[in-house]
Design a protein around this motif. Structure first.
Motif, mmCIF file in Angstrom:
data_model
loop_
_atom_site.group_PDB
_atom_site.id
_atom_site.type_symbol
_atom_site.label_atom_id
_atom_site.label_comp_id
_atom_site.label_asym_id
_atom_site.label_seq_id
_atom_site.Cartn_x
_atom_site.Cartn_y
_atom_site.Cartn_z
ATOM 1 N N ALA A 52 -48.043 -24.673 85.113
ATOM 2 C CA ALA A 52 -49.554 -24.407 84.929
ATOM 3 C C ALA A 52 -50.002 -25.503 84.119
ATOM 4 O O ALA A 52 -51.341 -25.748 84.374
ATOM 5 C CB ALA A 52 -49.483 -22.985 83.764
ATOM 6 N N GLY A 71 -50.049 -20.543 75.368
ATOM 7 C CA GLY A 71 -49.897 -19.613 76.676
ATOM 8 C C GLY A 71 -49.238 -18.232 76.332
ATOM 9 O O GLY A 71 -48.475 -18.305 75.279
ATOM 10 N N THR A 86 -54.069 -20.694 89.396
ATOM 11 C CA THR A 86 -55.557 -20.823 89.551
ATOM 12 C C THR A 86 -56.262 -21.447 88.006
ATOM 13 O O THR A 86 -55.692 -20.981 87.086
ATOM 14 C CB THR A 86 -56.161 -19.388 89.806
ATOM 15 N N GLU A 88 -59.287 -22.676 85.660
ATOM 16 C CA GLU A 88 -60.535 -22.620 85.524
ATOM 17 C C GLU A 88 -61.107 -23.872 84.668
ATOM 18 O O GLU A 88 -60.555 -24.100 83.816
ATOM 19 C CB GLU A 88 -60.753 -21.089 84.655
ATOM 20 N N ARG A 100 -58.115 -23.443 81.618
ATOM 21 C CA ARG A 100 -57.374 -22.109 81.475
ATOM 22 C C ARG A 100 -56.696 -22.006 82.828
ATOM 23 O O ARG A 100 -56.986 -22.049 84.036
ATOM 24 C CB ARG A 100 -58.221 -21.035 81.416
ATOM 25 N N THR A 101 -55.332 -21.772 83.157
ATOM 26 C CA THR A 101 -54.467 -21.487 84.185
ATOM 27 C C THR A 101 -53.887 -20.224 84.061
ATOM 28 O O THR A 101 -53.196 -19.652 83.151
ATOM 29 C CB THR A 101 -53.388 -22.729 84.320
ATOM 30 N N HIS A 102 -54.017 -19.566 85.116
ATOM 31 C CA HIS A 102 -53.179 -18.076 85.437
ATOM 32 C C HIS A 102 -52.346 -18.481 86.467
ATOM 33 O O HIS A 102 -52.724 -18.916 87.502
ATOM 34 C CB HIS A 102 -54.157 -17.113 85.912
ATOM 35 N N LEU A 104 -49.855 -16.270 88.860
ATOM 36 C CA LEU A 104 -49.985 -15.248 89.686
ATOM 37 C C LEU A 104 -48.848 -15.015 90.491
ATOM 38 O O LEU A 104 -48.623 -16.123 91.345
ATOM 39 C CB LEU A 104 -51.520 -15.053 90.438
ATOM 40 N N GLN A 108 -51.117 -10.484 90.289
ATOM 41 C CA GLN A 108 -51.004 -10.215 88.926
ATOM 42 C C GLN A 108 -50.344 -11.400 88.082
ATOM 43 O O GLN A 108 -49.529 -12.060 88.446
ATOM 44 C CB GLN A 108 -50.023 -9.144 88.653
ATOM 45 N N PRO A 109 -51.102 -11.641 86.911
ATOM 46 C CA PRO A 109 -50.807 -12.810 86.067
ATOM 47 C C PRO A 109 -49.409 -12.721 85.436
ATOM 48 O O PRO A 109 -49.203 -11.425 84.846
ATOM 49 C CB PRO A 109 -51.855 -12.955 85.067
ATOM 50 N N SER A 112 -50.680 -16.775 81.151
ATOM 51 C CA SER A 112 -52.026 -17.182 81.050
ATOM 52 C C SER A 112 -51.968 -18.147 80.012
ATOM 53 O O SER A 112 -51.464 -18.090 78.969
ATOM 54 C CB SER A 112 -53.027 -16.062 80.759
#
Length: 294
Positions: A52, A71, A86, A88, A100-102, A104, A108-109, A112
């Motif tokens: 991440a 996290g 992903t 942001e 911000r990184t998720h 998945l 579903q995360p 985070s």
């Protein structure tokens, strides 16, 4: 990443491969990753945390390096499934960048994370000093020696497949509890088993990867338990890191650890990370679920 002198069959090479997150060809700020095989089939928390961070770092200017992350581990990951990362873009300021990184799986995360990056700047400079009474890593027994002769999947994972040489000052908790748990403090030397690329973002991510192996051990030590305690159930809940200075994880690092509190089936571990020369390079904190038979 640049090439390093890492043999393809070296466990470090496998870690570098899974951390080399791949940018999606069509969707901006989306990355893809896989996982290392693990006993029990769950994704190693340090791995997805490092992935991440690296994904977030791919979206920031090269001169801005991570100085902190926070996290939450939300769900157990499955090592057989791909991971989508992903990113942001929260802020791009004059000196700081926030992402911000998720992470998945199946939409579903499982993690985070928010990380902050900063370009190098002058400022007030001071740091705590390393304890003076810690033996050199060459004088401490390695987990590779302690567990190498044990025919068990977990022992094999932490030796044959381990990317880091881990050496507990005063004895580990792999097989036995601390006979004198005291305040739950410990010191651990750690270093990668092979030289690594000269990539500071990668080294900071690998520090996040490596420290997840030992962050909750002070809780076990304070409780007078070991990793083989029957009925033990542990899982990382959240993780916070602050990088103070450049770091190389292919040089020996000393983790000076403690546990300020445990309650409600949770325990908090803290660590200060020093170079062999005594320079404080990072501070880490992690809370985990720690359930023990009482």
């Amino acid at each position: 990443m640049t090439d390093a002198d890492v043999r393809p069959d070296d466990p470090t090479a496998a870690v570098l491969r899974v951390l080399d997150v791949e940018a999606d060809a069509e969707t901006p700020d989306l990355f893809h990753a896989t996982s290392l095989a693990q006993p029990g089939g769950r994704v190693f928390g340090g791995q997805v945390l490092a992935q991440a961070l690296l994904a977030a770092g791919r979206t920031t200017p090269a001169e801005r390096l991570p100085h902190s992350l926070h996290g939450y581990f939300l769900r157990p990951g499955d090592v057989t499934k791909p991971i989508a990362l992903t990113v942001e873009r929260l802020r791009d300021g004059r000196s700081f960048t926030a992402r911000r990184t998720h992470a998945l799986q199946d939409g579903q995360p499982i993690l985070s994370m928010i990380a902050s990056f900063q370009e190098e700047q002058p400022g007030v400079e001071y740091a705590e000093t390393m304890p003076a009474d810690v033996p050199d890593p060459e004088d401490v027994v390695s987990a590779l020696d302690q567990l190498g002769g044990i025919d068990h999947p977990v022992a094999k994972f932490w030796t044959q497949e381990a990317a880091f040489d881990v050496r507990h000052v005063g004895g580990s908790l792999y097989l036995d509890a601390d006979p004198d748990p005291g305040l739950g403090r410990q010191a651990v030397w750690m270093r990668s088993r092979a030289p690594l690329p000269d990539d500071q973002l990668l080294h900071r991510a690998l520090l996040a990867y490596a420290c997840d192996q030992v962050m909750l051990e002070p809780v076990l030590r304070r409780a007078g338990r070991s990793w083989v305690t029957p009925g033990l159930s542990m899982a990382s809940l959240d993780h916070a890191m602050w990088w103070h200075r450049d770091v190389r994880v292919d040089d020996w690092l000393l983790y000076v650890q403690s546990t300020p509190s445990a309650q409600g089936g949770r325990g908090l571990g803290a660590a200060r990370v020093f170079t062999r020369e005594g320079v404080l390079v990072a501070t880490v904190a992690q809370e985990g679920m720690v359930r023990l038979p009482l």
